[in-house]
Design a protein around this motif. Structure first.
Motif, PDB file in Angstrom:
ATOM      1  N   LYS A 109     -54.152 -13.225  37.310  1.00 26.59           N
ATOM      2  CA  LYS A 109     -52.822 -12.601  37.336  1.00 26.59           C
ATOM      3  C   LYS A 109     -52.950 -11.173  37.856  1.00 26.59           C
ATOM      4  N   ASN A 110     -53.963 -10.441  37.314  1.00 24.58           N
ATOM      5  CA  ASN A 110     -54.190  -9.063  37.762  1.00 24.58           C
ATOM      6  C   ASN A 110     -54.548  -9.021  39.242  1.00 24.58           C
ATOM      7  N   ALA A 111     -55.427  -9.963  39.651  1.00 25.09           N
ATOM      8  CA  ALA A 111     -55.859  -9.974  41.051  1.00 25.09           C
ATOM      9  C   ALA A 111     -54.649 -10.119  41.965  1.00 25.09           C
ATOM     10  N   ILE A 112     -53.760 -11.012  41.595  1.00 27.53           N
ATOM     11  CA  ILE A 112     -52.556 -11.208  42.425  1.00 27.53           C
ATOM     12  C   ILE A 112     -51.688  -9.955  42.379  1.00 27.53           C
ATOM     13  N   LYS A 113     -51.601  -9.399  41.147  1.00 33.70           N
ATOM     14  CA  LYS A 113     -50.718  -8.248  40.957  1.00 33.70           C
ATOM     15  C   LYS A 113     -51.207  -7.035  41.763  1.00 33.70           C
ATOM     16  N   TYR A 114     -52.535  -6.802  41.739  1.00 33.95           N
ATOM     17  CA  TYR A 114     -53.043  -5.580  42.363  1.00 33.95           C
ATOM     18  C   TYR A 114     -53.563  -5.792  43.794  1.00 33.95           C
ATOM     19  N   GLY A 149     -57.852  -6.209  46.768  1.00 31.76           N
ATOM     20  CA  GLY A 149     -56.719  -5.374  46.358  1.00 31.76           C
ATOM     21  C   GLY A 149     -56.999  -3.883  46.390  1.00 31.76           C
ATOM     22  N   ILE A 150     -56.278  -3.165  45.534  1.00 31.35           N
ATOM     23  CA  ILE A 150     -56.304  -1.689  45.596  1.00 31.35           C
ATOM     24  C   ILE A 150     -57.605  -1.100  45.034  1.00 31.35           C
ATOM     25  N   GLY A 151     -58.332  -1.883  44.255  1.00 35.26           N
ATOM     26  CA  GLY A 151     -59.607  -1.401  43.707  1.00 35.26           C
ATOM     27  C   GLY A 151     -59.409  -0.457  42.529  1.00 35.26           C
ATOM     28  N   ILE A 152     -60.548  -0.110  41.898  1.00 32.05           N
ATOM     29  CA  ILE A 152     -60.488   0.738  40.693  1.00 32.05           C
ATOM     30  C   ILE A 152     -61.513   1.848  40.868  1.00 32.05           C
ATOM     31  N   ALA A 153     -61.093   3.087  40.574  1.00 35.55           N
ATOM     32  CA  ALA A 153     -62.011   4.227  40.705  1.00 35.55           C
ATOM     33  C   ALA A 153     -63.218   4.025  39.789  1.00 35.55           C
ATOM     34  N   ALA A 191     -63.032   2.231  31.295  1.00 31.15           N
ATOM     35  CA  ALA A 191     -61.830   2.514  30.503  1.00 31.15           C
ATOM     36  C   ALA A 191     -60.774   1.420  30.588  1.00 31.15           C
ATOM     37  N   ILE A 192     -60.683   0.743  31.714  1.00 30.45           N
ATOM     38  CA  ILE A 192     -59.602  -0.243  31.855  1.00 30.45           C
ATOM     39  C   ILE A 192     -59.717  -1.397  30.861  1.00 30.45           C
ATOM     40  N   PHE A 193     -60.952  -1.549  30.272  1.00 31.78           N
ATOM     41  CA  PHE A 193     -61.108  -2.620  29.271  1.00 31.78           C
ATOM     42  C   PHE A 193     -60.645  -2.162  27.888  1.00 31.78           C
ATOM     43  N   ILE A 249     -54.981   0.988  28.153  1.00 28.84           N
ATOM     44  CA  ILE A 249     -55.388   1.873  29.249  1.00 28.84           C
ATOM     45  C   ILE A 249     -55.082   1.219  30.587  1.00 28.84           C
ATOM     46  N   GLN A 250     -54.477   2.001  31.418  1.00 28.84           N
ATOM     47  CA  GLN A 250     -54.210   1.510  32.770  1.00 28.84           C
ATOM     48  C   GLN A 250     -54.845   2.467  33.753  1.00 28.84           C
ATOM     49  N   ASN A 251     -55.175   1.975  34.907  1.00 29.21           N
ATOM     50  CA  ASN A 251     -55.785   2.847  35.912  1.00 29.21           C
ATOM     51  C   ASN A 251     -54.736   3.839  36.414  1.00 29.21           C
ATOM     52  N   GLU A 279     -46.123  -3.672  37.207  1.00 30.97           N
ATOM     53  CA  GLU A 279     -45.706  -3.786  35.819  1.00 30.97           C
ATOM     54  C   GLU A 279     -46.874  -4.285  34.962  1.00 30.97           C
ATOM     55  N   GLY A 280     -46.850  -3.939  33.680  1.00 32.87           N
ATOM     56  CA  GLY A 280     -47.937  -4.431  32.820  1.00 32.87           C
ATOM     57  C   GLY A 280     -48.053  -3.582  31.569  1.00 32.87           C
ATOM     58  N   SER A 281     -48.593  -4.198  30.522  1.00 33.49           N
ATOM     59  CA  SER A 281     -48.688  -3.528  29.228  1.00 33.49           C
ATOM     60  C   SER A 281     -50.003  -2.789  29.050  1.00 33.49           C
ATOM     61  N   GLY A 282     -51.006  -3.063  29.890  1.00 37.46           N
ATOM     62  CA  GLY A 282     -52.328  -2.441  29.716  1.00 37.46           C
ATOM     63  C   GLY A 282     -53.129  -3.139  28.639  1.00 37.46           C
ATOM     64  N   LEU A 283     -52.742  -4.348  28.281  1.00 35.79           N
ATOM     65  CA  LEU A 283     -53.436  -5.064  27.200  1.00 35.79           C
ATOM     66  C   LEU A 283     -54.279  -6.228  27.708  1.00 35.79           C
ATOM     67  N   GLY A 284     -53.956  -6.723  28.887  1.00 39.24           N
ATOM     68  CA  GLY A 284     -54.590  -7.947  29.388  1.00 39.24           C
ATOM     69  C   GLY A 284     -56.102  -7.894  29.367  1.00 39.24           C
ATOM     70  N   LEU A 285     -56.689  -6.830  29.933  1.00 37.83           N
ATOM     71  CA  LEU A 285     -58.151  -6.770  30.019  1.00 37.83           C
ATOM     72  C   LEU A 285     -58.808  -6.582  28.661  1.00 37.83           C
ATOM     73  N   SER A 286     -58.124  -5.857  27.776  1.00 39.89           N
ATOM     74  CA  SER A 286     -58.737  -5.677  26.454  1.00 39.89           C
ATOM     75  C   SER A 286     -58.714  -6.996  25.689  1.00 39.89           C
ATOM     76  N   ILE A 287     -57.701  -7.801  25.889  1.00 42.79           N
ATOM     77  CA  ILE A 287     -57.672  -9.131  25.259  1.00 42.79           C
ATOM     78  C   ILE A 287     -58.790  -9.980  25.853  1.00 42.79           C
ATOM     79  N   GLY A 317     -61.166  -3.478  47.072  1.00 43.11           N
ATOM     80  CA  GLY A 317     -61.011  -4.659  46.216  1.00 43.11           C
ATOM     81  C   GLY A 317     -61.901  -4.609  44.983  1.00 43.11           C
ATOM     82  N   SER A 318     -61.721  -5.601  44.128  1.00 42.16           N
ATOM     83  CA  SER A 318     -62.465  -5.633  42.861  1.00 42.16           C
ATOM     84  C   SER A 318     -63.060  -7.009  42.664  1.00 42.16           C
ATOM     85  N   GLN A 319     -64.170  -7.029  41.900  1.00 37.90           N
ATOM     86  CA  GLN A 319     -64.762  -8.307  41.526  1.00 37.90           C
ATOM     87  C   GLN A 319     -65.054  -8.251  40.028  1.00 37.90           C
TER      88      GLN A 319
HETATM   89  P1  ADP Z   1     -51.994  -4.322  32.959  1.00 41.39           P
HETATM   90  O1  ADP Z   1     -51.017  -5.075  32.135  1.00 41.39           O
HETATM   91  O2  ADP Z   1     -51.612  -2.926  33.209  1.00 41.39           O
HETATM   92  O3  ADP Z   1     -52.388  -5.057  34.208  1.00 41.39           O
HETATM   93  P2  ADP Z   1     -54.710  -4.845  32.117  1.00 41.39           P
HETATM   94  O4  ADP Z   1     -55.390  -4.573  30.819  1.00 41.39           O
HETATM   95  O5  ADP Z   1     -54.679  -6.232  32.582  1.00 41.39           O
HETATM   96  O6  ADP Z   1     -53.283  -4.225  32.007  1.00 41.39           O
HETATM   97  O7  ADP Z   1     -55.390  -3.948  33.207  1.00 41.39           O
HETATM   98  C1  ADP Z   1     -55.644  -2.608  32.945  1.00 41.39           C
HETATM   99  C2  ADP Z   1     -55.617  -1.802  34.211  1.00 41.39           C
HETATM  100  O8  ADP Z   1     -56.740  -2.167  35.026  1.00 41.39           O
HETATM  101  C3  ADP Z   1     -54.438  -2.064  35.075  1.00 41.39           C
HETATM  102  O9  ADP Z   1     -53.358  -1.241  34.698  1.00 41.39           O
HETATM  103  C4  ADP Z   1     -54.939  -1.745  36.466  1.00 41.39           C
HETATM  104  O10 ADP Z   1     -54.829  -0.368  36.682  1.00 41.39           O
HETATM  105  C5  ADP Z   1     -56.416  -2.092  36.388  1.00 41.39           C
HETATM  106  N1  ADP Z   1     -56.694  -3.406  37.008  1.00 41.39           N
HETATM  107  C6  ADP Z   1     -56.875  -4.587  36.369  1.00 41.39           C
HETATM  108  N2  ADP Z   1     -57.195  -5.570  37.253  1.00 41.39           N
HETATM  109  C7  ADP Z   1     -57.202  -5.000  38.472  1.00 41.39           C
HETATM  110  C8  ADP Z   1     -57.462  -5.485  39.804  1.00 41.39           C
HETATM  111  N3  ADP Z   1     -57.754  -6.744  40.041  1.00 41.39           N
HETATM  112  N4  ADP Z   1     -57.394  -4.586  40.819  1.00 41.39           N
HETATM  113  C9  ADP Z   1     -57.099  -3.305  40.596  1.00 41.39           C
HETATM  114  N5  ADP Z   1     -56.855  -2.778  39.378  1.00 41.39           N
HETATM  115  C10 ADP Z   1     -56.891  -3.605  38.330  1.00 41.39           C
END
Ligand code: ADP
Length: 641
Positions: free
Chosen positions: A405-410, A435-439, A445-447, A451-453, A462-470, A491-493
């Motif tokens: 879902k994140n991959a598609i979103k970002y 996608g846009i990648g992560i610094a 921190a994104i886990f 926390i959102q990037n 859009e997003g709650s910032g909870l997906g990756l921590s779950i 991009g990200s892997q």
């Molecule tokens: P969110 O609901 O904001 O997507 P997540 O916990 O799933 O929350 O992700 C946390 C943050 O990690 C996102 O806000 C985004 O900034 C970054 N992120 C997650 N997956 C990707 C990705 N595939 N490419 C770029 N950034 C990502």
């Protein structure tokens, strides 16, 4: 010392204090006396030798007077001087170099004193008119008392003996040579006086020596005592120092401990501040995440009421309402899951996981969504022959869904690929995007929760910032690890691992197509649902695959209908029913019908509900709001199995 003889009480006290024999002046304590004598000998020996040699030389050189003043007598005197006295004295001098000399040296000197004295007495008696010999006697007394280091007792014995020899000699020689008595009396008066002077002086000298010795030893004793006290003091100081060291160490430990506590408090405070900040950010985020879709739902629902809407507009608005609803549902699901994880209520349910089926299902599920964004979705399956392993299906499913879902979103353009392979007895999954990648500094921190990037145009994503921590919590619960490799703009892997536990081949062979297309289409379906709108929605969704649809609002009635209609193929069982809930109704049905497919449906979608439903006898579970596509996929799969 001037008081020794003027003050007899003082003298007595000194004798008493020093422990001295009054006459011999010896120390009463034999050990002390021996020590005194040894010391006295040691320090007197050199001066004894010097004075004794001087005396021998003097005694010999006075032979010149014999020769010049005694006429023919000189020959006899020479015999006395050089053949008797000189050899004796010289032998004693030589003996003084022997180590045993000190044991007898006092007696030997006393003998020398007497022999020397007797020699002069002989000359004096033979030549009484020669005054030199009277003077010589004085020299003898002086030598005995003062020069030869003779101690008091030996000196007076020898001095008195010489006096006796003189008197006896005079009396004997008077008969022979006629010596006058007045000479004897006068000489005695002088000699006795000389002896008394010598005695008193020597008494004083020796007493002083002994006092000196006594005080010196007293001093040494005191020094020793002081030394012992010092040593014990040193010991005490050392002990004390050790004790102080120990206390210091303890104190240091305590200080370190306190510092550590302080450090922890500071960290805790920082964490609390951070968590406070996160919570505020979370609240703002949540408010945004709930208000935005609500705004869409309520706004477009309102617009739908407008009378002159074209059919196209209506479809457009309905789509927006649907999207907003599903966005809100996602947020609510995430919140439910995270609260379950945080409260420790999230359990693991290990079952058979068909990895091919699971990934293919996800692939099919997201394919259209990705394509609608102009993205290509790939599934790479590198494990040949591997199908089934043991793990928590729902959790792996949730992790993959989150990542894709994140991959598609970002990702704006390009493709998304996901897959898995076996590595070190672990299944290693990956989800790769362009996608846009992560610094770099945000990749850990994104886990973290909420926390959102920090990205530009944040509002787009859009997003709650909870997906990756779950996802992270799930991976860790399953004994694996999750991480990301990413480059901004490229991009990200995402990777995660799951311990691979294989199960028997037999169960792998479960996926066989058994039903025909027709059998899937003409189903007899029972909808157990107390909400009218939900029941209507379900019957519309299932219209295409049903031949007949029955409906009831209660669990009891559902059991009854099942009994009366054993040909029912599918039951859509709501869980929250009045009187008898869906689990109970399912259990009852399973008592007489093991074949019918039962799918549980609930609006309180909490992870764990699925397990409860399966445990009660349901075949699968679906959360409201029900998506048609997902529901039909599930039904098809269950019927084919
Ligand atoms: P969110 O609901 O904001 O997507 P997540 O916990 O799933 O929350 O992700 C946390 C943050 O990690 C996102 O806000 C985004 O900034 C970054 N992120 C997650 N997956 C990707 C990705 N595939 N490419 C770029 N950034 C990502």
């Amino acid at each position: 010392m001037k008081t020794i003889f003027s003050d007899t009480a003082n003298l007595r006290r000194i004798h008493h204090d020093l422990g001295l024999n009054k006459l011999k002046l010896n120390f009463l304590d034999k050990d002390i006396e021996e020590k005194f004598r040894n010391e006295y000998s040691e320090k007197s020996l050199l001066s004894f030798r010097i004075s004794f040699v001087t005396l021998i030389l003097l005694y010999s050189s006075f032979g010149y007077l014999d020769y010049t003043t005694s006429g023919d007598l000189y020959k006899q005197f020479f015999v006395v001087r050089y053949l008797i006295v000189f050899p004796v004295l010289f032998s004693v001098f030589l003996w003084s170099f022997h180590k045993n000399f000190v044991k007898v040296w006092q007696e030997l000197i006393a003998v020398c004193f007497v022999i020397g004295g007797a020699g002069i007495i002989y000359m004096l008696l033979r030549n009484p008119d020669n005054i030199y010999y009277y003077g010589g006697m004085f020299l003898i007394f002086m030598a005995g008392y003062f020069f030869t280091k003779l101690r008091f007792f030996h000196a007076i014995i020898s001095g008195l003996l010489i006096m006796v020899i003189y008197n006896l000699g005079t009396i004997l020689f008077q008969a022979l040579y006629g010596i006058q008595y007045d000479y004897l009396i006068i000489t005695n008066a002088f000699y006795i006086s000389a002896n008394i002077i010598g005695m008193i002086a020597l008494y004083n000298i020796e007493l002083l020596e002994r006092i000196d010795f006594h005080q010196k030893h007293l001093l040494i004793k005191k020094q020793n005592e002081i030394e012992i006290i010092n040593q014990s003091l040193e010991l005490k100081i050392k002990k004390r120092t050790r004790l102080l060291d120990k206390r210091n160490r303890k104190l240091k430990k305590e200080i370190d401990f306190r510092k550590e506590i302080e450090r922890k408090i500071i960290i805790a405070k920082e964490k609390a501040t951070e968590s406070d900040r996160l919570k505020s950010a979370f609240l703002a985020n949540m408010s945004h995440e709930i208000r935005t879709p609500m705004n869409g739902i309520l706004g477009f629902a309102d617009l739908l009421k407008e009378p002159n809407l074209t059919g196209e507009d209506q479809q457009k608005y309905i789509k927006i309402i649907e999207n907003s609803g599903s966005r809100m549902l996602n947020t609510i699901n995430d919140l439910m899951d995270i609260s379950k994880i945080e409260s420790g209520q999230m359990d693991i349910t290990i079952s058979e996981v068909n990895i091919i089926e699971l990934t293919e299902f996800i692939y099919n599920f997201f394919k259209t969504e990705a394509e609608s964004k102009g993205l290509k979705l790939f599934l790479s399956d590198e494990i040949k022959g591997l199908k089934v392993f043991q793990s928590d299906r729902e959790k792996i499913y949730a992790i993959l869904i989150n990542l894709i879902k994140n991959a598609i979103k970002y990702t704006i353009k390009g493709n998304i690929e996901f897959g898995y392979h076996l590595e070190n007895n672990e299944l290693k999954f990956y989800v790769k995007d362009t996608g846009i990648g992560i610094a770099q500094d945000r990749q850990d921190a994104i886990f973290e929760r909420f926390i959102q990037n920090e990205v530009k145009d944040k509002h787009i994503y859009e997003g709650s910032g909870l997906g990756l921590s779950i996802a992270k919590a799930y991976v860790e619960m399953l004994g694996g690890d999750i991480w990301v490799e990413s480059e901004e703009g490229k991009g990200s892997q995402f990777y995660f691992t799951i311990p691979f536990k294989k199960i028997k081949e037999a169960s792998e062979a479960k996926i066989i197509n058994t039903k025909s297309e027709d059998q899937i289409r003409n189903l007899k379906i029972l909808i157990v649902e107390d909400e009218e709108s939900a029941a209507t929605l379900l019957s519309i969704l299932l219209k295409d695959i049903s031949q007949e649809i029955l409906h009831t609002k209660t669990g009891v009635k559902a059991i009854e209908l099942c009994r009366d209609n054993p040909d029912i193929d599918l039951i859509m069982m709501d869980i929250q029913l009045l009187e008898m809930n869906g689990y109970e109704a399912t259990r009852n049905i399973r008592e007489f019908n093991k074949e019918v497919i039962i799918i549980a449906q609930t609006a309180y979608a909490i992870a764990g509900d699925r397990d409860k439903a399966i445990e009660a006898g349901c075949d699968d579970y679906i959360a409201k709001p029900i998506k048609k596509e997902l529901l039909l996929q599930k039904i098809e799969k269950l019927i084919r199995d």
